[in-house]
Motif scaffolding. Structure first.
Motif, PDB file in Angstrom:
ATOM      1  N   UNK A  23      22.276  47.649  38.445  1.00  0.00           N
ATOM      2  CA  UNK A  23      22.813  48.633  38.082  1.00  0.00           C
ATOM      3  C   UNK A  23      24.629  48.216  37.756  1.00  0.00           C
ATOM      4  N   UNK A  24      25.193  48.566  36.890  1.00  0.00           N
ATOM      5  CA  UNK A  24      26.335  48.071  36.764  1.00  0.00           C
ATOM      6  C   UNK A  24      26.802  50.176  37.373  1.00  0.00           C
ATOM      7  N   UNK A  25      26.882  49.913  38.945  1.00  0.00           N
ATOM      8  CA  UNK A  25      27.350  51.711  39.693  1.00  0.00           C
ATOM      9  C   UNK A  25      28.786  51.809  38.912  1.00  0.00           C
ATOM     10  N   UNK A  26      30.078  50.993  38.384  1.00  0.00           N
ATOM     11  CA  UNK A  26      31.402  51.137  38.367  1.00  0.00           C
ATOM     12  C   UNK A  26      32.113  50.436  37.993  1.00  0.00           C
ATOM     13  N   UNK A  27      33.400  50.696  37.403  1.00  0.00           N
ATOM     14  CA  UNK A  27      34.342  49.495  37.464  1.00  0.00           C
ATOM     15  C   UNK A  27      35.223  49.741  37.492  1.00  0.00           C
ATOM     16  N   UNK A  28      36.625  49.329  38.086  1.00  0.00           N
ATOM     17  CA  UNK A  28      37.528  49.707  38.424  1.00  0.00           C
ATOM     18  C   UNK A  28      39.051  48.598  38.386  1.00  0.00           C
ATOM     19  N   UNK A  29      39.561  48.975  36.859  1.00  0.00           N
ATOM     20  CA  UNK A  29      41.235  47.565  37.384  1.00  0.00           C
ATOM     21  C   UNK A  29      41.848  48.285  37.483  1.00  0.00           C
ATOM     22  N   UNK A  30      42.945  48.244  39.133  1.00  0.00           N
ATOM     23  CA  UNK A  30      43.659  48.842  39.243  1.00  0.00           C
ATOM     24  C   UNK A  30      44.999  46.901  39.630  1.00  0.00           C
ATOM     25  N   UNK A  31      46.573  48.096  39.720  1.00  0.00           N
ATOM     26  CA  UNK A  31      46.563  47.253  40.527  1.00  0.00           C
ATOM     27  C   UNK A  31      47.248  47.503  42.089  1.00  0.00           C
ATOM     28  N   UNK A  32      47.570  46.365  43.079  1.00  0.00           N
ATOM     29  CA  UNK A  32      47.309  46.588  44.448  1.00  0.00           C
ATOM     30  C   UNK A  32      48.433  45.841  44.578  1.00  0.00           C
ATOM     31  N   UNK A  33      50.136  46.329  44.936  1.00  0.00           N
ATOM     32  CA  UNK A  33      50.779  45.377  45.114  1.00  0.00           C
ATOM     33  C   UNK A  33      51.009  44.627  43.810  1.00  0.00           C
ATOM     34  N   UNK A  34      51.619  42.978  43.922  1.00  0.00           N
ATOM     35  CA  UNK A  34      52.310  42.432  42.718  1.00  0.00           C
ATOM     36  C   UNK A  34      50.734  41.795  42.316  1.00  0.00           C
ATOM     37  N   UNK A  36      46.862  41.968  39.905  1.00  0.00           N
ATOM     38  CA  UNK A  36      45.279  42.916  39.393  1.00  0.00           C
ATOM     39  C   UNK A  36      44.276  42.790  39.698  1.00  0.00           C
ATOM     40  N   UNK A  37      43.569  44.083  39.594  1.00  0.00           N
ATOM     41  CA  UNK A  37      42.050  43.463  39.865  1.00  0.00           C
ATOM     42  C   UNK A  37      40.392  44.230  39.145  1.00  0.00           C
ATOM     43  N   UNK A  58      30.170  35.126  38.686  1.00  0.00           N
ATOM     44  CA  UNK A  58      29.916  33.915  37.559  1.00  0.00           C
ATOM     45  C   UNK A  58      29.935  34.085  35.921  1.00  0.00           C
ATOM     46  N   UNK A  59      28.843  34.705  35.977  1.00  0.00           N
ATOM     47  CA  UNK A  59      27.934  35.242  34.674  1.00  0.00           C
ATOM     48  C   UNK A  59      29.397  36.449  33.646  1.00  0.00           C
ATOM     49  N   UNK A  60      30.013  36.752  34.515  1.00  0.00           N
ATOM     50  CA  UNK A  60      30.471  38.062  34.353  1.00  0.00           C
ATOM     51  C   UNK A  60      31.872  37.158  33.825  1.00  0.00           C
ATOM     52  N   UNK A  61      32.802  36.279  34.708  1.00  0.00           N
ATOM     53  CA  UNK A  61      33.760  35.777  34.639  1.00  0.00           C
ATOM     54  C   UNK A  61      33.754  34.609  33.351  1.00  0.00           C
ATOM     55  N   UNK A  62      32.316  34.315  33.130  1.00  0.00           N
ATOM     56  CA  UNK A  62      32.602  33.067  32.010  1.00  0.00           C
ATOM     57  C   UNK A  62      32.616  34.320  30.511  1.00  0.00           C
ATOM     58  N   UNK A  63      32.002  35.142  31.043  1.00  0.00           N
ATOM     59  CA  UNK A  63      32.352  36.195  29.061  1.00  0.00           C
ATOM     60  C   UNK A  63      33.344  37.208  29.041  1.00  0.00           C
ATOM     61  N   UNK A  64      34.031  37.134  30.157  1.00  0.00           N
ATOM     62  CA  UNK A  64      35.396  37.535  30.173  1.00  0.00           C
ATOM     63  C   UNK A  64      36.597  36.568  29.708  1.00  0.00           C
ATOM     64  N   UNK A  65      36.394  35.264  30.343  1.00  0.00           N
ATOM     65  CA  UNK A  65      37.345  34.247  29.672  1.00  0.00           C
ATOM     66  C   UNK A  65      37.009  34.048  28.180  1.00  0.00           C
ATOM     67  N   UNK A  71      44.930  41.190  29.502  1.00  0.00           N
ATOM     68  CA  UNK A  71      46.014  40.423  28.703  1.00  0.00           C
ATOM     69  C   UNK A  71      46.256  39.544  29.848  1.00  0.00           C
ATOM     70  N   UNK A  72      46.711  40.455  31.122  1.00  0.00           N
ATOM     71  CA  UNK A  72      47.635  39.286  32.313  1.00  0.00           C
ATOM     72  C   UNK A  72      46.569  39.070  33.434  1.00  0.00           C
ATOM     73  N   UNK A  73      46.730  38.026  34.351  1.00  0.00           N
ATOM     74  CA  UNK A  73      46.056  37.869  35.003  1.00  0.00           C
ATOM     75  C   UNK A  73      45.267  38.959  35.914  1.00  0.00           C
ATOM     76  N   UNK A  74      43.893  38.885  36.404  1.00  0.00           N
ATOM     77  CA  UNK A  74      43.658  39.538  36.692  1.00  0.00           C
ATOM     78  C   UNK A  74      43.175  38.493  38.175  1.00  0.00           C
ATOM     79  N   UNK A  75      42.257  39.468  39.220  1.00  0.00           N
ATOM     80  CA  UNK A  75      41.353  38.482  40.700  1.00  0.00           C
ATOM     81  C   UNK A  75      40.367  39.452  40.504  1.00  0.00           C
ATOM     82  N   UNK A  76      38.896  39.003  39.767  1.00  0.00           N
ATOM     83  CA  UNK A  76      37.392  39.552  39.401  1.00  0.00           C
ATOM     84  C   UNK A  76      36.011  39.520  41.483  1.00  0.00           C
TER      85      UNK A  76
END
Length: 152
Positions: A23-34, A36-37, A58-65, A71-76
């Motif tokens: 189950x996907x419970x939550x998604x957060x996209x936020x900037x911490x320091x310099x 993006x996560x 692994x699955x999500x990373x491939x799909x997002x790639x 638009x900007x770099x982020x850490x998954x």
């Protein structure tokens, strides 16, 4: 803007998560320091383990790639929502009826911005809690976040 990206990512990854029995419970996209996560919180009955998180990452990373929706770099990051799991979907309010929850509001409601009590449910778009034999119905439009609370 972050909320729109979170919703877009949720709609893209939820089917993939579900296909893997999670189950996907939550998604957060936020900037911490310099940096993006992009954080995905997943769960299943009995809890998730490192293999579940690794598989989804692994699955999500491939799909997002491939689709490149951000638009900007982020850490998954993919992890469990933890013991104080957020309640967001209507199903969450049914599933966790009777559980101790904390509700934080965006502004004062009845003189408070934080409420703790046993979840009665989501009734007429209000989060209804019971505490000391009294009920409080908090309009969902005022709610900043709701999450399970630890009961010591």
């Amino acid at each position: 803007m972050n909320e729109a990206i979170e919703q877009q990512i949720a709609s893209m990854v939820e089917p993939l998560v579900r296909e893997n029995g999670l189950e996907l419970v939550n998604v957060e996209y936020l900037k911490e320091g310099a940096h993006w996560y992009l954080r995905l919180y997943i769960d299943k009955d009995g809890g998730v383990d490192m293999d579940d998180c690794s598989t989804i990452s692994h699955i999500v990373s491939e799909m997002l790639d491939q689709k490149n929706p951000i638009p900007q770099a982020y850490m998954l990051e993919v992890s469990s929502p933890g013991l104080e799991r957020p309640l967001k979907k209507e199903e969450d309010f049914v599933r966790f009826q009777g559980s101790l929850v904390n509700v934080h509001t965006t502004s004062q409601f009845q003189g408070y911005k934080k409420f703790s009590g046993n979840l009665v449910g989501l009734i007429n778009d209000e989060i209804v809690l019971e505490y000391n034999d009294e009920r409080v119905a908090i309009p969902r439009t005022l709610v900043k976040k709701t999450h399970l609370a630890l009961d010591f």
